[in-house]
Write a protein that holds these residues in place. Structure first.
Motif, PDB file in Angstrom:
ATOM      1  N   ILE A   3      15.760  22.105 -38.189  1.00 43.23           N
ATOM      2  CA  ILE A   3      16.141  23.092 -39.191  1.00 43.23           C
ATOM      3  C   ILE A   3      17.549  22.833 -39.723  1.00 43.23           C
ATOM      4  CG2 ILE A   3      17.105  24.732 -37.548  1.00 43.23           C
ATOM      5  CD1 ILE A   3      14.972  25.533 -40.678  1.00 43.23           C
ATOM      6  N   ILE A   4      18.405  22.231 -38.871  1.00 43.62           N
ATOM      7  CA  ILE A   4      19.773  21.952 -39.305  1.00 43.62           C
ATOM      8  C   ILE A   4      19.796  20.963 -40.468  1.00 43.62           C
ATOM      9  CG2 ILE A   4      20.156  20.050 -37.677  1.00 43.62           C
ATOM     10  CD1 ILE A   4      23.033  21.068 -37.394  1.00 43.62           C
ATOM     11  N   ASP A   5      18.826  20.025 -40.480  1.00 40.35           N
ATOM     12  CA  ASP A   5      18.750  19.065 -41.591  1.00 40.35           C
ATOM     13  C   ASP A   5      18.445  19.781 -42.901  1.00 40.35           C
ATOM     14  OD1 ASP A   5      19.119  16.564 -40.138  1.00 40.35           O
ATOM     15  OD2 ASP A   5      17.208  17.043 -39.210  1.00 40.35           O
ATOM     16  N   LEU A   6      17.523  20.739 -42.833  1.00 35.40           N
ATOM     17  CA  LEU A   6      17.174  21.498 -44.022  1.00 35.40           C
ATOM     18  C   LEU A   6      18.364  22.330 -44.501  1.00 35.40           C
ATOM     19  CD1 LEU A   6      14.723  21.892 -45.844  1.00 35.40           C
ATOM     20  CD2 LEU A   6      14.084  23.868 -44.463  1.00 35.40           C
ATOM     21  N   LEU A   7      19.135  22.888 -43.538  1.00 29.15           N
ATOM     22  CA  LEU A   7      20.314  23.667 -43.889  1.00 29.15           C
ATOM     23  C   LEU A   7      21.371  22.800 -44.562  1.00 29.15           C
ATOM     24  CD1 LEU A   7      20.666  25.950 -40.720  1.00 29.15           C
ATOM     25  CD2 LEU A   7      19.850  26.591 -43.010  1.00 29.15           C
ATOM     26  N   VAL A   8      21.515  21.549 -44.094  1.00 32.18           N
ATOM     27  CA  VAL A   8      22.475  20.623 -44.707  1.00 32.18           C
ATOM     28  C   VAL A   8      22.097  20.368 -46.172  1.00 32.18           C
ATOM     29  CG1 VAL A   8      23.277  18.221 -44.722  1.00 32.18           C
ATOM     30  CG2 VAL A   8      23.183  19.486 -42.582  1.00 32.18           C
ATOM     31  N   ILE A   9      20.813  20.177 -46.416  1.00 31.07           N
ATOM     32  CA  ILE A   9      20.353  19.908 -47.787  1.00 31.07           C
ATOM     33  C   ILE A   9      20.598  21.117 -48.687  1.00 31.07           C
ATOM     34  CG2 ILE A   9      18.317  19.422 -49.197  1.00 31.07           C
ATOM     35  CD1 ILE A   9      17.194  17.887 -46.788  1.00 31.07           C
ATOM     36  N   VAL A  10      20.252  22.308 -48.195  1.00 30.42           N
ATOM     37  CA  VAL A  10      20.463  23.525 -48.985  1.00 30.42           C
ATOM     38  C   VAL A  10      21.949  23.724 -49.261  1.00 30.42           C
ATOM     39  CG1 VAL A  10      20.261  26.032 -48.984  1.00 30.42           C
ATOM     40  CG2 VAL A  10      18.367  24.631 -48.147  1.00 30.42           C
ATOM     41  N   ALA A  11      22.780  23.509 -48.222  1.00 27.45           N
ATOM     42  CA  ALA A  11      24.225  23.661 -48.388  1.00 27.45           C
ATOM     43  C   ALA A  11      24.752  22.674 -49.420  1.00 27.45           C
ATOM     44  CB  ALA A  11      24.931  23.439 -47.045  1.00 27.45           C
ATOM     45  N   TYR A  12      24.187  21.477 -49.433  1.00 31.38           N
ATOM     46  CA  TYR A  12      24.614  20.477 -50.404  1.00 31.38           C
ATOM     47  C   TYR A  12      24.298  20.923 -51.831  1.00 31.38           C
ATOM     48  CZ  TYR A  12      24.573  16.483 -53.418  1.00 31.38           C
ATOM     49  OH  TYR A  12      24.772  15.668 -54.486  1.00 31.38           O
ATOM     50  N   LEU A  13      23.081  21.446 -52.036  1.00 32.33           N
ATOM     51  CA  LEU A  13      22.700  21.892 -53.373  1.00 32.33           C
ATOM     52  C   LEU A  13      23.631  22.995 -53.878  1.00 32.33           C
ATOM     53  CD1 LEU A  13      18.809  22.030 -53.004  1.00 32.33           C
ATOM     54  CD2 LEU A  13      20.132  20.360 -54.299  1.00 32.33           C
ATOM     55  N   VAL A  14      23.959  23.933 -52.991  1.00 32.08           N
ATOM     56  CA  VAL A  14      24.860  25.025 -53.370  1.00 32.08           C
ATOM     57  C   VAL A  14      26.258  24.480 -53.652  1.00 32.08           C
ATOM     58  CG1 VAL A  14      25.974  27.146 -52.573  1.00 32.08           C
ATOM     59  CG2 VAL A  14      23.547  26.733 -52.075  1.00 32.08           C
ATOM     60  N   ALA A  15      26.746  23.575 -52.777  1.00 32.48           N
ATOM     61  CA  ALA A  15      28.094  23.026 -52.936  1.00 32.48           C
ATOM     62  C   ALA A  15      28.213  22.201 -54.210  1.00 32.48           C
ATOM     63  CB  ALA A  15      28.452  22.165 -51.728  1.00 32.48           C
TER      64      ALA A  15
END
Length: 496
Positions: A3-15
Motif C-alpha cells: 500500500i505504501i507504493d500506491l501512497l507514493v504514487i498518489v503523493a507524487y500526483l498531488v505534489a
C-alpha cells in the motif's frame, strides 16, 4: 506491491500539481502563458526538452528493445545530435527574428496566413494522435499495479485520471509550470533507471554485462539489411534520425515553444544542442536496463513471463523485483515522463490553436485577453481529446515507441520541408508550399497505413518518413514555383 507504493504514487500526483502551480507565478498575457515571458534559464529549458521528448515511451519502451534485441537504437541518438546542431544554426535565428510565439509564425511570415493555418492544423492533429500513444504508455504500468491490488479498471479510466491532473497545472500555470515540473520529472525517472540497474546488479551480480556481450546484444552499429526498409540499419537510423530531429526540434511547436521561452537566441541554441547529448546518455541508460533484465529473467521471452505486451517487461520488474517504496518511486518516474509530455503537448497545442488557427480565422484583431481566455479553454479541450486516440491504439500489439514515432513522422517531413522550402526557394508562393506540403503528408500517410493496417509489410522504414516528406515538398513545390518569375526579375517587371 504494498500500500505504501500506491501512497507514493498518489503523493507524487498531488505534489506535481502543487509544484507546477507554485513555480508558475501569475500569467499576465499570451507571452507569459505560452513562452514564459522569455525569462526561463537555458538549462531548465534543456532539461524540459529532454523530458518532453522522452515520455513514458522511453522509460518502458526502450528497455524492451535491448531485452529482445541489442543496442542498435543508439544509432538514432547520433543522428539526433547532428539534427539539433543544424536546427540551432539554420532555423532558430529565424524564430527569434520578429518575436514569434509559434514555429508556424515563420511560415505565415514567409508564405502568408493560409500556410501558417495549414501547418498549425496539421500539427494539432498529428500531436493529438502521437501523444495519445504516449498517454497509453503511461497507463500500461498503472493498470498492472491496480490489477495487483485487486482493483480491476480499464485503460480508459486511468487515461482520464492522468489527463485531468495534467490539465490542472497546465491550465493555471502555462509554460512556466510545464518547464519547471519537467525538470523535476526528468531527474526522477533518470534516477529511477539508474537505480534499477544498481538493484539488478546487486541481485544477479555484474555478470549480466558478460552475458550480453557473449550473446551479441551489445552490438551498436548494424550495416546489414535493406537500408530502405530495415529500421535497424545504420543509414536510416543516422541520416533519418538527423532529419527526424530537424523536424521534431525545428518545426514541431512542442519543442520550438520551449526554445522561444529562453532569454536569448544563444541560450536557446545552447539548450537545444545540450539536449541532444543528454538524450543520448538517457537512451544508453534505459538500454542498459533492458540488458540487465534479460539476465535477471533468465533470458525468458515476454510470453513465457505471462505478459500480454512486450512493453510490460520493465513495469513487471518494478512491481515484482524492487523493495517496497522504491517500486512506487519508479512508477512515479514513469508517470513523471508521461505527464511531462502530456503537459508539454497541451501547452503547445493550446498556443498553436490560438496563434495559428483562431487568430488567423478571426475576422477582427485578437486581443491578449481573448487569446488568453481561448488558450486556457483550448488546454482543457485538448486534454479531453487525448482520451480517444489513447484508447483506440490500445489494441496495437507492436512496439509502442515505433508506433508513436511513425505517426509523428507522417507530417514531420512536410512541416520541415515547408520551412526549408521557404528559406531556400525565394521564387515560391503559398500555393506552391501548400501543395508540396499536402503531397508529402499524403505519401507518408499512405506508407504508414499500408504497413500498419493493410499489407503488414515495411516498404519504407519510419526513420525515412521525414526525409521523404522534405524531398516531396521541395521537389513538387519547386516545380510549381517555376511558374513564377524569380524575385529579381519580378522587381524589374514591377519597376518597368
Amino acid at each position: 506491491m504494498q500500500i505504501i507504493d500506491l501512497l507514493v504514487i498518489v503523493a507524487y500526483l498531488v505534489a506535481t500539481a502543487w509544484l507546477g502551480l507554485v513555480l508558475s507565478g501569475k500569467q499576465k498575457d499570451l507571452k507569459d502563458y505560452f513562452i514564459g515571458g522569455r525569462t526561463l534559464p537555458w538549462w531548465a529549458v534543456c532539461l524540459s526538452i529532454v523530458a518532453t521528448e522522452t515520455s513514458a515511451l522511453t522509460v518502458i519502451g526502450i528497455p524492451v528493445m535491448s531485452y529482445l534485441g541489442d543496442l542498435n537504437y543508439l544509432q538514432l541518438g547520433f543522428g539526433y545530435i547532428l539534427g539539433r546542431v543544424i536546427v540551432a544554426f539554420l532555423m532558430l535565428p529565424r524564430y527569434y527574428d520578429g518575436e514569434m510565439i509559434t514555429a508556424y509564425a515563420y511560415l505565415g511570415k514567409r508564405f502568408g496566413q493560409s500556410t501558417q493555418t495549414t501547418a498549425g492544423l496539421t500539427f494539432l492533429v498529428t500531436r493529438l494522435l502521437a501523444d495519445g500513444v504516449r498517454v497509453l504508455a503511461a497507463a500500461i504500468p498503472l493498470k498492472v499495479i491496480l490489477d495487483g491490488f485487486g482493483i480491476h479498471t480499464s485503460y480508459f479510466v486511468i487515461i482520464v485520471v492522468l489527463s485531468l491532473v495534467t490539465i490542472l497545472y497546465t491550465f493555471i500555470g502555462g509554460i512556466k509550470a510545464v518547464v519547471w515540473v519537467d525538470v523535476a520529472q526528468m531527474l526522477l525517472y533518470v534516477v529511477g533507471g539508474i537505480l534499477a540497474i544498481i538493484i539488478v546488479t546487486a541481485t544477479v551480480g555484474g555478470g549480466w554485462v558478460t552475458d550480453a556481450v557473449e550473446a551479441g546484444k551489445t552490438n551498436l552499429f548494424v550495416f546489414e539489411g535493406n537500408p530502405i526498409s530495415s529500421s535497424a540499419s545504420f543509414l536510416p537510423s543516422f541520416i533519418g534520425g538527423a532529419v527526424f530531429a530537424m523536424a521534431s526540434h525545428g518545426s514541431d511547436q512542442i519543442i520550438v515553444q520551449r526554445l522561444l521561452s529562453c532569454r536569448t537566441k544563444v541560450e536557446a541554441q545552447k539548450a537545444l544542442i545540450w539536449s541532444g547529448l543528454i538524450v543520448f546518455v538517457q537512451f544508453a541508460i534505459f538500454l542498459a536496463v533492458g540488458l540487465a533484465l534479460w539476465t535477471y529473467y533468465g533470458q525468458a521471452t515476454p510470453t513465457e513471463l505471462g505478459l500480454t505486451r512486450d512493453d510490460e517487461i520493465f513495469p513487471l520488474f518494478i512491481i515484482e523485483g524492487l523493495p517496497t517504496g522504491v517500486s512506487g518511486l519508479l512508477l512515479a518516474g514513469i508517470l513523471a515522463a508521461a505527464m511531462s509530455t502530456l503537459s508539454s503537448s497541451l501547452s503547445a497545442l493550446s498556443s498553436s490553436t490560438v496563434n495559428d488557427v483562431y487568430a488567423r480565422l478571426k475576422r477582427t484583431p485578437m486581443t491578449d485577453e481573448q487569446g488568453f481566455r481561448v488558450g486556457r479553454w483550448a488546454t482543457i479541450g485538448w486534454g479531453i481529446a487525448f482520451i480517444l486516440p489513447a484508447t483506440v491504439f490500445e489494441s496495437d500489439s507492436g512496439s509502442i515507441v515505433i508506433l508513436a514515432l511513425g505517426i509523428a513522422g507522417i507530417t514531420y517531413g512536410g512541416l520541415l520541408g515547408a520551412f526549408i522550402f521557404g528559406i531556400f526557394n525565394r521564387r515560391a508562393n503559398a500555393v506552391d508550399a501548400n501543395v508540396g506540403f499536402a503531397a508529402a503528408v499524403a505519401v507518408n500517410a499512405f506508407l504508414f497505413v499500408m504497413e500498419k493496417y493493410v499489407t503488414g509489410e515495411v516498404w519504407v522504414a519510419w526513420q525515412w518518413y521525414p526525409l521523404l516528406g522534405v524531398i516531396v515538398t521541395c521537389v513538387l513545390g519547386g516545380l510549381l514555383s517555376l511558374r513564377h518569375p524569380a524575385p529579381a526579375m519580378r522587381e524589374r517587371v514591377s519597376t518597368s
